[in-house]
Motif scaffolding. Structure first.
Motif, PDB file in Angstrom:
ATOM      1  N   ILE A  42       0.795  -1.188  -0.050  1.00  0.00           N
ATOM      2  CA  ILE A  42      -0.091  -0.034   0.046  1.00  0.00           C
ATOM      3  C   ILE A  42       0.927   1.035  -0.170  1.00  0.00           C
ATOM      4  CG2 ILE A  42      -1.627   1.278   1.359  1.00  0.00           C
ATOM      5  CD1 ILE A  42      -2.607  -1.446   2.534  1.00  0.00           C
ATOM      6  N   HIS A  43       0.764   2.261  -0.962  1.00  0.00           N
ATOM      7  CA  HIS A  43       1.410   3.277  -1.057  1.00  0.00           C
ATOM      8  C   HIS A  43       0.568   4.457  -1.613  1.00  0.00           C
ATOM      9  CE1 HIS A  43       5.290   1.009  -1.213  1.00  0.00           C
ATOM     10  NE2 HIS A  43       4.889   0.095  -1.970  1.00  0.00           N
ATOM     11  N   ARG A  44       1.082   5.703  -1.121  1.00  0.00           N
ATOM     12  CA  ARG A  44       0.245   7.114  -1.552  1.00  0.00           C
ATOM     13  C   ARG A  44       0.804   6.909  -3.151  1.00  0.00           C
ATOM     14  NH1 ARG A  44       3.339   9.858   2.402  1.00  0.00           N
ATOM     15  NH2 ARG A  44       4.292  10.612   0.636  1.00  0.00           N
ATOM     16  N   LYS A  45      -0.204   7.433  -4.006  1.00  0.00           N
ATOM     17  CA  LYS A  45      -0.070   7.269  -5.506  1.00  0.00           C
ATOM     18  C   LYS A  45       1.366   8.057  -5.969  1.00  0.00           C
ATOM     19  CE  LYS A  45      -1.832   8.172 -10.052  1.00  0.00           C
ATOM     20  NZ  LYS A  45      -3.206   8.530 -10.789  1.00  0.00           N
ATOM     21  N   GLU A  46       1.631   9.199  -5.198  1.00  0.00           N
ATOM     22  CA  GLU A  46       3.266   9.904  -5.623  1.00  0.00           C
ATOM     23  C   GLU A  46       4.151   8.943  -5.507  1.00  0.00           C
ATOM     24  OE1 GLU A  46       1.550  11.543  -1.817  1.00  0.00           O
ATOM     25  OE2 GLU A  46       0.576  11.050  -3.597  1.00  0.00           O
ATOM     26  N   ILE A  47       4.084   7.995  -4.120  1.00  0.00           N
ATOM     27  CA  ILE A  47       5.115   7.318  -3.827  1.00  0.00           C
ATOM     28  C   ILE A  47       5.467   6.051  -4.973  1.00  0.00           C
ATOM     29  CG2 ILE A  47       6.324   5.756  -2.316  1.00  0.00           C
ATOM     30  CD1 ILE A  47       6.702   8.638  -1.569  1.00  0.00           C
ATOM     31  N   TYR A  48       4.030   5.458  -5.373  1.00  0.00           N
ATOM     32  CA  TYR A  48       3.971   4.489  -6.111  1.00  0.00           C
ATOM     33  C   TYR A  48       4.408   4.755  -7.590  1.00  0.00           C
ATOM     34  CZ  TYR A  48       1.814   0.723  -9.061  1.00  0.00           C
ATOM     35  OH  TYR A  48       1.471   0.052 -10.175  1.00  0.00           O
ATOM     36  N   VAL A  49       4.174   6.035  -8.171  1.00  0.00           N
ATOM     37  CA  VAL A  49       4.659   6.478  -9.263  1.00  0.00           C
ATOM     38  C   VAL A  49       6.234   6.537  -9.191  1.00  0.00           C
ATOM     39  CG1 VAL A  49       4.844   8.539 -10.781  1.00  0.00           C
ATOM     40  CG2 VAL A  49       2.625   7.596 -10.234  1.00  0.00           C
ATOM     41  N   GLN A  50       6.737   7.346  -8.163  1.00  0.00           N
ATOM     42  CA  GLN A  50       8.212   7.344  -7.996  1.00  0.00           C
ATOM     43  C   GLN A  50       8.987   6.036  -7.936  1.00  0.00           C
ATOM     44  OE1 GLN A  50       9.172   9.508  -4.414  1.00  0.00           O
ATOM     45  NE2 GLN A  50      11.503   9.397  -4.643  1.00  0.00           N
ATOM     46  N   ILE A  51       8.399   4.805  -7.323  1.00  0.00           N
ATOM     47  CA  ILE A  51       8.940   3.738  -7.311  1.00  0.00           C
ATOM     48  C   ILE A  51       8.971   3.112  -8.752  1.00  0.00           C
ATOM     49  CG2 ILE A  51       8.537   1.174  -6.700  1.00  0.00           C
ATOM     50  CD1 ILE A  51       7.287   2.495  -4.093  1.00  0.00           C
ATOM     51  N   GLY A  52       8.024   3.358  -9.530  1.00  0.00           N
ATOM     52  CA  GLY A  52       7.741   2.949 -10.940  1.00  0.00           C
ATOM     53  C   GLY A  52       8.970   3.499 -11.775  1.00  0.00           C
ATOM     54  N   ASN A  53       9.010   4.801 -11.547  1.00  0.00           N
ATOM     55  CA  ASN A  53      10.078   5.793 -12.371  1.00  0.00           C
ATOM     56  C   ASN A  53      11.655   5.252 -11.797  1.00  0.00           C
ATOM     57  OD1 ASN A  53       8.065   7.028 -13.616  1.00  0.00           O
ATOM     58  ND2 ASN A  53       8.120   8.790 -12.227  1.00  0.00           N
ATOM     59  N   GLU A  54      11.875   5.106 -10.718  1.00  0.00           N
ATOM     60  CA  GLU A  54      13.225   4.505 -10.004  1.00  0.00           C
ATOM     61  C   GLU A  54      13.479   2.976 -10.887  1.00  0.00           C
ATOM     62  OE1 GLU A  54      13.290   4.760  -6.140  1.00  0.00           O
ATOM     63  OE2 GLU A  54      13.145   7.155  -6.104  1.00  0.00           O
ATOM     64  N   ASN A  55      12.566   2.055 -10.928  1.00  0.00           N
ATOM     65  CA  ASN A  55      12.558   0.757 -11.386  1.00  0.00           C
ATOM     66  C   ASN A  55      12.971   0.843 -12.810  1.00  0.00           C
ATOM     67  OD1 ASN A  55      12.233  -0.409  -9.031  1.00  0.00           O
ATOM     68  ND2 ASN A  55      10.029  -0.980  -9.410  1.00  0.00           N
TER      69      ASN A  55
END
Length: 75
Positions: A42-55
């Motif tokens: 479970i992540h806040r959306k902005e953190i979820y997007v950041q994780i995706g970008n880093e991946n």
């Protein structure tokens, strides 16, 4: 998108094992509680997007994985 109206103390169920509860409402802020199995991230959306970008950045340029098949076995 499903839009629901809920009051503090009321909940929404997603499937059989995820509960979204309205904890409080104050002005333009809504506090929610999420009860879900531990294996669900479970992540806040902005953190979820950041994780995706880093991946994506971490995997950029990695296109040929055939060399992995030639690695010697671990001891």
């Amino acid at each position: 998108m499903l839009v629901l109206t809920r009051k503090p103390g009321e909940s929404v169920m997603i499937g059989d094992d995820i509960e979204i509860a309205i904890v409080s409402v104050s002005g333009d802020q809504v506090k929610i509680g999420i009860n879900a199995p531990k294996h669900i991230d479970i992540h806040r959306k902005e953190i979820y997007v950041q994780i995706g970008n880093e991946n994506k950045s971490a995997s950029a340029g990695v296109t040929d994985l055939s060399g992995l098949l030639k690695l010697p076995p671990r001891k």
